[in-house]
Design an enzyme around this catalytic site. Sequence first.
Site, short mmCIF file in Angstrom:
data_model
loop_
_atom_site.label_atom_id
_atom_site.label_comp_id
_atom_site.label_asym_id
_atom_site.label_seq_id
_atom_site.Cartn_x
_atom_site.Cartn_y
_atom_site.Cartn_z
N GLY A 68 -10.22 0.56 8.62
CA GLY A 68 -10.72 -0.79 8.38
C GLY A 68 -10.80 -1.57 9.67
CB THR A 69 -8.63 -1.60 12.70
OG1 THR A 69 -7.47 -2.19 12.11
CG2 THR A 69 -8.75 -2.06 14.15
CG ASN A 146 -3.44 -9.10 5.60
OD1 ASN A 146 -4.21 -10.03 5.87
ND2 ASN A 146 -2.55 -8.65 6.45
CD GLN A 174 -4.34 -5.55 1.67
OE1 GLN A 174 -4.02 -5.24 0.51
NE2 GLN A 174 -3.75 -5.02 2.72
CB SER A 194 -9.03 0.74 4.87
OG SER A 194 -8.13 1.66 5.44
CG HIS A 196 -4.21 3.32 5.01
ND1 HIS A 196 -3.02 2.63 5.13
CD2 HIS A 196 -5.09 2.71 5.83
CE1 HIS A 196 -3.18 1.64 6.00
NE2 HIS A 196 -4.42 1.67 6.42
CB THR A 231 -17.22 16.01 14.83
OG1 THR A 231 -17.97 16.57 15.91
CG2 THR A 231 -17.23 16.97 13.65
CB CYS A 318 -1.68 -4.72 11.81
SG CYS A 318 -2.52 -3.39 10.92
#
Length: 374
Positions: A68-69, A146, A174, A194, A196, A231, A318
């Site tokens: 996401g970053t 978040n 989120q 994202s 995860h 890749t 983060c």
Amino acid sequence: MIYFDNNATTPIDPRVKEKIKEVLELFGNPSSLYPIGKKVRDLIEEAREEVASFIGAKREEIFFTSSGTEANNWAIKGVIEANPEKDSIIVSSIEHPSIIDLCKYLEKKFKVSYIPVDRYGVVDIDFIEKNINEKTAIVSVMHANNEIGTIQPVIEISEVCKNKRVLFHSDAVQTLGKIKVNVDELGVDLLSGSSHKIYGPKGVGFLYIRKGTPIYPIIHGEQEKKMRGGTENVIGIIALGKAISLLKEEKEKNQKVIKELSKKLREELKKIDGIHFNGHPEKRLDSTISISIEGIDGEALLMALATKDIYVSTGSACSEGKEGPSHVLKAIGLSDELAESTIRISIGKFNTPDCVNEFLKTFEKMVKELRAIG
């Protein structure tokens, strides 16, 4: 173990793990023309279609990233580079560090305006209307915060941007799977997601780019239609597709479970003296509960709970460990003392009523003990 830090990362769903095991056998490079490469390419495109259909986009508007970053950085940097005649950016003051830190860096060359928020964390739309103009390259406001869970008026903001012909990006990391995310209804030009945070693996995310949006790549190469070189993370992308497919099947069930657990937690936490709830009382994610506890150091409480295998956070993963209080909590007007007494409880689909009951029992005991020491 009682895990209440799902906003930081979610456990991988066992069915996603099984998918990962299958994919480990597929070693072909998706850029290759021969059959084992084409098979991998087809699976990547299936994952792209899963993501696109989930957010109401076209398949060709989804571009896979490492996180996401990266998606957030690409949205802003890519638009700025593609629009050299524009020199200003507008973002909310409570964005994720991946946007705040980027914008602090970009202040060297561009005018960055930070949208203030009210005590609930809702952005000031009037500020956007007053500061947006023909020199504005992009506006970025997250779908929901978040740390405190406040849902932003994204549809209203998109109307302001459309009227001024300015591009609009929203970080939806989120909100995927928690509330409805439809790019046409929201009116966004770009949107980040994202893996995860939705029970998939770390190391993969995506950026939705509405067709016709002027944007340059920030990682150059042949892949992703020359828009994001490197890749492809085959395992991550296919696992993300599986995680999204599970969200589609179980969204309503998961939302109901989380809503019920959140209600129970909030009702019981209200009974403890000296607890303040942060975020909007109604326009918020059920999964996110931010509380400030008078007379308690948030980090001390976090570590005390961890000794009992109960895991919460003090804010964004983060920014954990940073000196000073959270920029989000300061933006909503909390004193340094209250901000540093804050913890975040974030609920996921694997939590149960037993988790909640055990947490509440241990939490109240820890608060009493820490207050007695302090």
